[in-house]
Design an enzyme around this catalytic site. Structure first.
Site, PDB file in Angstrom:
ATOM      1  CG  HIS A  61     -19.303 -44.764  23.811  1.00  0.00           C
ATOM      2  ND1 HIS A  61     -19.416 -43.429  23.480  1.00  0.00           N
ATOM      3  CD2 HIS A  61     -19.037 -45.424  22.660  1.00  0.00           C
ATOM      4  CE1 HIS A  61     -19.208 -43.308  22.170  1.00  0.00           C
ATOM      5  NE2 HIS A  61     -18.985 -44.488  21.656  1.00  0.00           N
ATOM      6  CD  GLU A  68     -15.344 -45.605  22.157  1.00  0.00           C
ATOM      7  OE1 GLU A  68     -14.685 -46.332  21.408  1.00  0.00           O
ATOM      8  OE2 GLU A  68     -15.749 -44.481  21.785  1.00  0.00           O
ATOM      9  CD  GLU A  69     -16.367 -41.319  20.542  1.00  0.00           C
ATOM     10  OE1 GLU A  69     -15.258 -41.563  20.045  1.00  0.00           O
ATOM     11  OE2 GLU A  69     -17.445 -41.613  19.989  1.00  0.00           O
ATOM     12  CG  ASP A 110     -19.181 -47.615  20.003  1.00  0.00           C
ATOM     13  OD1 ASP A 110     -19.822 -46.685  19.466  1.00  0.00           O
ATOM     14  OD2 ASP A 110     -18.012 -47.488  20.417  1.00  0.00           O
ATOM     15  CG  HIS A 119     -16.026 -39.184  15.702  1.00  0.00           C
ATOM     16  ND1 HIS A 119     -14.724 -39.592  15.828  1.00  0.00           N
ATOM     17  CD2 HIS A 119     -16.750 -40.067  16.436  1.00  0.00           C
ATOM     18  CE1 HIS A 119     -14.674 -40.679  16.583  1.00  0.00           C
ATOM     19  NE2 HIS A 119     -15.890 -40.992  16.963  1.00  0.00           N
TER      20      HIS A 119
END
Lengths: 465, 465
Positions: free
Chosen positions: B286, B332-333, B360, B430
């Site tokens: 992604h 995607e997130e 991923d 993240h």
């Protein structure tokens, strides 16, 4: 039909034989392994011990005050859980780096470019004012030899063969290069070179020079020449400048000292076997390290993992059948004197070592072990593989163990080395960035748990005779 | 004897059946894999692409200018080697962080301790002056629910269940915790809480807060409350202070904005199949990322590895039988809109996707793949395992693939996810330290080579029907 029948019988015999090699473990063992991993991932001391060794003590070159502090510290920690500790005396070489090295490239127009170098361990110093000479680049000892005295004499030999990035196991790439570092000065000295600089053993392009052991071999003392490593970035630079300016000069100044041998110690701790106390299982790493970083991966990790093996078994209230010992070897990096002394004493005392496991490949995610043993014993070891599957341990292969357990090689001793993921090992090896922050807590702990599990299985099942 | 004969025949039948499942590959394939790994370890572009995405573009949150730059950049790079590229339009949610968040603990004596927090993606802001309230600590949504409105109303709910360090696969530890982040605000909002702070999804103790997607679910808008993550070190601190001072207050200020949906794109590139052009194999990651770091592991690594799969096959002059596509999914997130749009269009166009591979899980040392497929197909895949052994790829397991390829699930599509070593993934996930320097070049390249090898095998052998 007869032929089929014959095949069937053979096939049945084959099955029966296969049965004899079937898994040698029980449900109890998988429960024990789970406990070992749980303990290591939640309650172990390995990361704190490494913090102290790396950040409070630092690099621990043989014969240094740091090495002696490491002896004291680890002995005191081991005393807290072992039945017995021992300091085994051993004479080790002492070499010191002195004031920081300095080097630059001087181009034909007299402009200069500073480069990152470090003396190789065991090297003599330059004169105090340093030395300046033209450079000749070679890719191998063979190329050097083909050039001969005429082209070498009075020059600095620059060994610039990189580690092969195509090797999946980076230790193979190291093995394919390290002759330049170890024998480069000896060979260049034969042809009248004035110094050698060696491309760092590093798969990355960066600014860290990587030290390591070198030897003058049989070279007469008057032919000894200074030897230094240059960072990979600067090796690339030097090579590029040489292509443009063959007359450039290289300035090198280093201040190292070769001292006489001094006394040091292997640190030993043991938990006595309850059933076969005269059968020894040892697990170890080396307590000395190079001086540029903290020696966290090489081999602080192996030291604390080995200590943790005994502590874990103790804390889980496991009573070993055999005597389990942790051995922290002194002087792996520049002499292997500790390992040789340990093996010599074991032989003198006629001790029966059934299994010796070493961790000296960094504190990275463990993948498995390599073994130096018989095919018969290997079949038993392979039968344990399913026990390790939940922990993603998959690599059980014949082929080598480790430098420190190597001298124990004998008919009835299984030797083994932990094999962590090797991709990043040479980013840090023998360089100033081999520091505590480069070690991940979980990866270190998983390595210790994996080692403990194998030690447990050898303790429980012994070896095939 | 009859019985033995019977067994033998059964055994022979068994062997014949086993034969049907015997290795489906040839010497040519092992040579091809060696070429794929060699190319990736010596000539690939993946690391340079990642450098650009991370350092020149940076974090690429859906709807941000950085995400649009990433679309342009990757499309232009893919054009250099693909037969065709396409930007597939998709509407994505847009959320922005605004000015830096700020938080502190205020003890009863009015002394304050600053703590590291960040807004969770999708959260509403606090009022401009921030909010201050007492804190109630819970370990789970269940505990919250058992406390009820009386103990929750007017308070900040502090979710503090750590990831379980005993899980060997860290994604399992994540799965066991992430409900606090995703649904924490929705649940606390039902009981009149004024905000939630969630312990970061991180196995390490450090100072980085880790963001991630959260949802208010079916909560009425008037009950929405701000949601933030707190670093693991500060979660430990807050919990310790709460034990001493139940009346302490927590101040929180964040300035994020939930915008309307905006147009963005999936980036697609393809190499046309020579024999079965209507059978598609896709490989992807992604393109969007969180905004705190550079999104280098999540999922810059997957993006460049997927691009590299096509480029490697092209450079090795391999002519695929099937059409091979790289798909860089947007969003995607915080929405998965790109993946859903891609699957929707594929269905509308009745495209036959035989294999979809996603990367991923970070740019770490590859260990293997997990697959979402039939047992029959899995047997074929397992027969390829020996081809991967020289590259230390050992993990071929049924169980999950990836979020972006998930929507393609169908009877005749094999889904798979690359499984790199997961130990360090949540150190960066993240958070502001998910930056280029956290990715090792060789590990990234080995991942790309491993993906390319699997794509090659699916292209060559197709799937079982």
């Amino acid at each position: 039909m007869n032929k089929i029948l014959y095949c069937c019988v053979i096939s049945l015999l084959g099955s029966a034989f296969a049965k004899a090699q079937s898994p040698q473990y029980s449900k109890i063992d998988s429960t024990m392994l789970r406990s070992i991993y749980n303990y290591n991932l939640t309650e172990s001391d390995s990361y704190e011990w490494l913090d102290y060794l790396s950040n409070n003590i630092g690099g621990r070159l043989s014969g240094s005050i740091q090495a002696e502090r490491a002896v004291d510290y680890t002995e005191n920690e081991i005393k807290k859980f072992a039945d017995r500790t021992e300091l085994q005396s051993v004479m080790v070489p002492k070499w010191s780096r002195g004031t920081p090295e300095f080097a630059y490239i001087q181009l034909n127009d007299l402009s200069t470019i500073n480069v990152n170098i470090c003396a190789l361990g065991g090297s003599i110093p330059t004169r105090q004012e340093g030395l300046k000479a033209p450079v000749i680049e070679v890719k191998s000892l063979e190329e050097l030899s083909s050039l001969g005295r005429e082209q070498i004499e009075g020059k600095i030999v620059f060994y610039n063969r990189p580690m092969d990035p195509k090797k999946i196991q980076t230790f193979e790439a190291y093995g394919g290069c390290v002759d330049q570092r170890y024998s480069g000065a000896e060979e260049a000295g034969k042809y009248g070179a004035v110094a050698v600089i060696v491309r760092s053993m590093n798969l990355r392009l960066d600014d860290y020079p990587h030290t390591g052991f070198m030897s003058y071999g049989d070279l007469p003392v008057e032919n000894f020449i200074p030897a230094a490593a240059i960072s990979t970035n600067d090796a690339e630079k030097l090579s590029a400048y040489l292509a443009l300016d063959k007359e450039l000069k290289f300035y090198l100044k280093q201040d190292c000292t070769v001292w006489g041998d001094v006394e040091s110690f292997n640190v030993i701790g043991e938990i006595k076997g309850t059933r076969y106390p005269d059968e020894y299982i040892i697990v170890g790493g080396h307590l000395d390290s190079w001086d540029l970083g903290d020696g966290s991966h090489d081999d602080g990790a192996g030291v604390v993992q080995s200590m943790q093996v005994l502590k874990t078994l103790k804390e889980l209230n496991y009573k070993p059948q055999r005597t389990i010992m942790v051995v922290l070897f002194m002087n792996e990096e520049n002499g292997l004197k500790g390992a040789r002394e340990y093996a010599k004493q074991a032989e003198l005392k006629n001790e029966k070592h059934i299994f010796a496991l070493e961790s000296d490949a960094g504190g990275f995610s463990p993948r498995g072990f390599s073994f130096d043993t018989t095919t018969k014993q290997m079949k038993v070891i392979e039968s344990w593989k399913p026990l390790f599957k939940p922990y993603l341990i998959h690599f059980f292969e014949l082929g080598g163990s480790g430098a420190d357990v190597g001298p124990l090689k004998g008919a009835n001793t299984v030797l083994a080395g932990l094999r962590p993921d090797s991709q990043r090992y040479f980013d840090f090896h023998h360089a100033a960035n081999d520091t505590f922050d480069a070690v991940n807590k979980r990866e270190l702990e998983l390595g210790a748990a994996t080692m403990t599990s194998l030690v447990y299985l050898f303790d429980k099942y012994g070896i095939e005779n």
